[in-house]
Scaffold this active site. Structure first.
Site, short mmCIF file in Angstrom:
data_model
loop_
_atom_site.label_atom_id
_atom_site.label_comp_id
_atom_site.label_asym_id
_atom_site.label_seq_id
_atom_site.Cartn_x
_atom_site.Cartn_y
_atom_site.Cartn_z
N GLY A 151 0.77 -1.25 0.00
CA GLY A 151 0.00 0.00 0.00
C GLY A 151 0.79 1.29 0.00
CG MET B 124 -0.93 -8.23 -6.44
SD MET B 124 0.04 -7.59 -7.82
CE MET B 124 0.89 -9.08 -8.28
CG HIS C 96 2.89 -2.41 -15.13
ND1 HIS C 96 2.60 -3.60 -14.49
CD2 HIS C 96 3.90 -2.68 -15.99
CE1 HIS C 96 3.40 -4.54 -14.95
NE2 HIS C 96 4.20 -4.02 -15.86
#
Ligand code: GRF
Length: 217
Positions: free
Chosen positions: A15, A89, A108
């Protein structure tokens, strides 16, 4: 500052990008944090700020399909202006992507379209690339695919370890993601069909911050 642009952040783990989004929310409100991993350490950043957290557990559902349907339903019920995937994920199913197309972004750790998927830092090192970085894009139905909004690029050195390069890229992620979402919230970044466009203000800021822009800019 009170804003009326509401975002829902999806996480699965650490996070650190969520934390950066929380700390740099100039033009948006984070109205919820959803995790497909109830043990995700990053949930603590939301709880510290009393933001509603939605930890959903795969084990509470008979199948992955039903679990993903529950995640989708939660997002529809909350109906944010934007969903920010931040280390989430789990592949988003087509129905979810279609419903939220233009309202879902992902970060990403590579210079897409190079290196979609996992282990990007290792793959960059193995290829001997001289550059690496991170990308923010609108989400479409493929993995780590969709119109590119912005990238931040850093050098790679022959002597770099995977840890060094990961730390270098992560630092850039923490700057790039809030900038992109603040700019979407303020209307300075827009998507029209598959074309991303930028106001002059966004173009100037990107130049000052050394971000490179997607679209035809
Ligand atoms: C980041 O590298 C992000 O680009 C990728 O997953 C990682 C999440 O890290 N999608 P964190 O949970 O935000 O610290």
């Amino acid at each position: 500052m009170t804003n009326d642009f509401n975002i829902l952040v999806f996480i699965s783990g650490r996070g650190s990008n969520l934390k950066s989004l929380l700390n740099n929310a100039d033009n948006y409100n984070i109205i919820g944090i959803l995790s497909n991993n109830p043990e995700a350490p990053g949930l603590k950043f939301g709880r510290e700020k009393n933001i509603p957290c939605y930890p959903l557990a795969r084990s509470d559902y008979p199948s992955l399909k039903e679990f993903k349907a529950a995640v989708f339903k939660k997002a529809c019920d909350i109906d944010p202006d934007l969903i920010a995937l931040a280390g989430y994920m789990q592949i988003i199913q087509p129905e979810f992507v279609d419903t939220f197309y233009g309202r879902m972004v992902n970060i990403h750790p590579s210079l897409l379209p190079k290196y979609p998927g996992l282990d990007t830092h290792q793959r960059v090192l193995e290829a001997g690339d001289s550059e690496h970085g991170c990308t923010i894009h609108f989400v479409d139905s493929d993995v780590d695919s969709g119109p590119i909004i912005a990238q931040s690029i850093c050098p790679c050195y022959r002597e770099d370890t995977e840890e060094e390069i990961a730390a270098r890229v992560l630092k850039m992620e923490h700057q790039l993601y809030p900038w992109v979402i603040n700019s979407i919230a303020s209307g300075d970044i827009k998507l029209n069909k598959r074309q991303v466009s930028f106001s002059n203000k966004a173009k100037q800021e990107a130049e000052d911050l050394h971000f490179s822009l997607g679209g035809n800019n």
